[in-house]
Design an enzyme around this catalytic site. Structure first.
Site, mmCIF file in Angstrom:
data_model
loop_
_atom_site.group_PDB
_atom_site.id
_atom_site.type_symbol
_atom_site.label_atom_id
_atom_site.label_comp_id
_atom_site.label_asym_id
_atom_site.label_seq_id
_atom_site.Cartn_x
_atom_site.Cartn_y
_atom_site.Cartn_z
ATOM 1 N N GLN A 137 30.396 -3.946 1.224
ATOM 2 C CA GLN A 137 30.275 -2.669 1.935
ATOM 3 C C GLN A 137 29.184 -2.773 3.003
ATOM 4 O OE1 GLN A 137 32.057 0.433 1.469
ATOM 5 N NE2 GLN A 137 31.040 0.745 3.422
ATOM 6 N N ASP A 229 26.527 9.007 0.219
ATOM 7 C CA ASP A 229 27.540 8.513 -0.716
ATOM 8 C C ASP A 229 27.698 9.577 -1.811
ATOM 9 O OD1 ASP A 229 29.323 6.938 -2.121
ATOM 10 O OD2 ASP A 229 27.820 5.546 -2.886
ATOM 11 N N CYS A 269 30.421 5.494 2.774
ATOM 12 C CA CYS A 269 31.236 4.341 2.363
ATOM 13 C C CYS A 269 32.620 4.764 1.876
ATOM 14 C CB CYS A 269 30.504 3.541 1.297
ATOM 15 S SG CYS A 269 30.100 4.524 -0.149
HETATM 16 N N1 CP Z 1 33.823 1.990 -0.379
HETATM 17 C C1 CP Z 1 34.565 1.449 -1.380
HETATM 18 O O1 CP Z 1 34.169 0.455 -2.013
HETATM 19 O O2 CP Z 1 35.768 2.037 -1.528
HETATM 20 P P1 CP Z 1 36.751 1.755 -2.769
HETATM 21 O O3 CP Z 1 36.047 2.168 -4.020
HETATM 22 O O4 CP Z 1 37.979 2.586 -2.481
HETATM 23 O O5 CP Z 1 37.076 0.290 -2.780
#
Ligand code: CP
Length: 310
Positions: A137, A229, A269
Site C-alpha cells: 500500500q 483509514d 487506502c
Molecule cells: N487497501 C487495501 O489493501 O485494500 P483491500 O483490503 O481491498 O485489498
C-alpha cells in the site's frame, strides 16, 4: 540500486529498503507506468500463489492483474479452501506450495506468522498486509504522492485516525523519503513504539521529521497530504460504537480541509467507511486522489514483481 536489493528476495516490510532505494523504486514504478509492460515478460512460465487469510478487493485483484500483465500465472488460494482449515500448519502449507510455485503473495495476521511462512519457503514471499504493516500500500501511496506533488522532501504528510498497519508503512515510507510526518490518533491508538523509534532513526538520515499528537487539527494544519483509514482495523475487537465516538474528532471533512494547504491532496487506502473517517463531500471532492491511489496499487506491484523477477 533497488533492483539488486529486491531481486529474488522476500518483501515483508519497508524496513529493508534505504530511503534512496525506496525513492529509486518509486521513480522506476512511475517510469513503468508511463511506458507500459508490453513485451516485458519476467514472469513467463512462472506461477505465483495469492494466499489470503483475510478478505481483499484491491490487493488481490491488482496482484492478479499485475502477474498476468508480466506473463505469469496467478493462483488464488483462499485459506478457508485449503487444508489449513482442517489444521495443516501454515509452515507446512508454505513448504509444499514452494515446491509448486515461484512466489507467494500473502495476506495474514501477525508479522511473525508472515516471517514464519517466508522462512518455511524457498521462494519470494510478498506481504499483502499483516497486522503490523502494509508495505505494498505504501509503495502505491508514494507513487501517487510523486505524481501529484513531484517530490517528497519536506512535504507535510498528515495521517488522522487509527495507528494501524497502513499507518506504520506510511510512517516508514514518509520518514525514509524526508517528509514531515504528523500522526494524529486518539489516546490508546498510537502507532507501535518500536516502529516510531525506527522512523525517528530514518529522520536523522533523511532530514524529515515525525510528530505524534492526539490533536487532529494541529496535525492537519498546512498539510500537503491528508491521509486517513478505517477507524477499527481488520482484526481489531474494539466495540464499533465506542470507537466511533472516540474517533469522530479525527474525521477528514471540509473543516479539516480548511486548515490544510490550499492544494492539499486527500488519500485513503480504501475500503472507506463513508460518513465515519471521511465524509462523502471530501472523498468525492476535488482534493481527493483516492481512485488514482487505488489504481496505483497495480502499477506499484507491477514494478515490485518486475524487480523481484526481472
Ligand atoms: N487497501 C487495501 O489493501 O485494500 P483491500 O483490503 O481491498 O485489498
Amino acid at each position: 540500486m533497488v533492483k539488486h536489493v529486491l531481486r529474488g528476495s522476500d518483501f515483508l516490510s519497508l524496513s529493508g529498503l534505504s530511503g534512496n532505494e525506496l525513492e529509486d523504486f518509486v521513480y522506476e514504478s512511475c517510469r513503468l507506468k508511463k511506458e507500459g509492460t508490453k513485451g516485458f515478460r519476467p514472469l513467463s512460465n512462472r506461477s505465483i500463489g495469492l494466499l489470503f487469510e483475510k478478505p481483499s478487493t484491491r490487493t488481490r485483484v491488482s496482484f492478479e492483474v499485475a502477474i498476468l500483465s508480466l506473463g505469469g500465472h496467478p493462483l488464488v488460494l483462499q485459506a478457508e479452501e485449503l487444508q489449513m482449515r482442517r489444521g495443516e500448519t501454515i509452515e507446512d502449507t508454505a513448504k509444499v506450495l514452494s515446491r509448486y510455485l515461484d512466489g507467494l503473495v500473502v495476506r495474514t495476521f501477525g508479522q511473525k506468522r508472515l516471517e514464519s511462512i517466508a522462512a518455511s519457503s524457498d521462494i519470494p514471499v510478498i506481504n499483502a498486509l499483516s497486522d503490523e504493516c502494509h508495505p505494498c500500500q505504501a509503495l502505491a501511496d508514494m507513487l501517487t504522492i510523486l505524481e501529484y506533488k513531484g517530490e517528497f522532501r519536506q512535504l507535510e504528510l498528515s495521517y488522522l485516525g487509527d495507528g494501524n498497519n497502513v499507518t506504520h508503512s506510511l510512517m516508514r515510507a514518509g520518514t525514509k523519503l524526508g517528509m514531515n510526518v504528523h500522526i494524529a490518533t486518539p489516546c490508546g491508538h498510537e502507532p507501535m513504539d518500536s516502529i516510531v523509534s525506527e522512523c525517528e532513526e530514518y529522520c536523522e538520515i533523511s532530514g524529515g521529521s515525525l510528530k505524534l499528537t492526539d490533536e487532529p487539527f494541529e496535525a492537519a494544519e498546512n498539510a500537503d497530504i491528508l491521509y486517513t483509514d478505517v477507524w477499527v482495523s481488520m482484526g481489531s475487537s474494539e466495540d464499533a460504537d465506542e470507537a466511533r465516538s472516540k474517533f469522530l474528532p479525527f474525521q477528514v471533512n471540509e473543516k479539516m480541509l480548511e486548515v490544510a494547504s490550499d492544494d492539499v491532496i486527500v488519500m485513503h487506502c480504501l475500503p472507506a467507511h463513508r460518513g465515519e473517517e471521511i465524509t462523502d463531500d471530501v472523498i468525492d471532492g476535488s482534493h481527493s486522489v483516492v481512485w488514482d491511489q487505488a489504481e496505483n496499487r497495480l502499477h506499484a506491484q507491477i514494478a515490485l514483481l518486475a524487480m523481484i523477477y526481472g
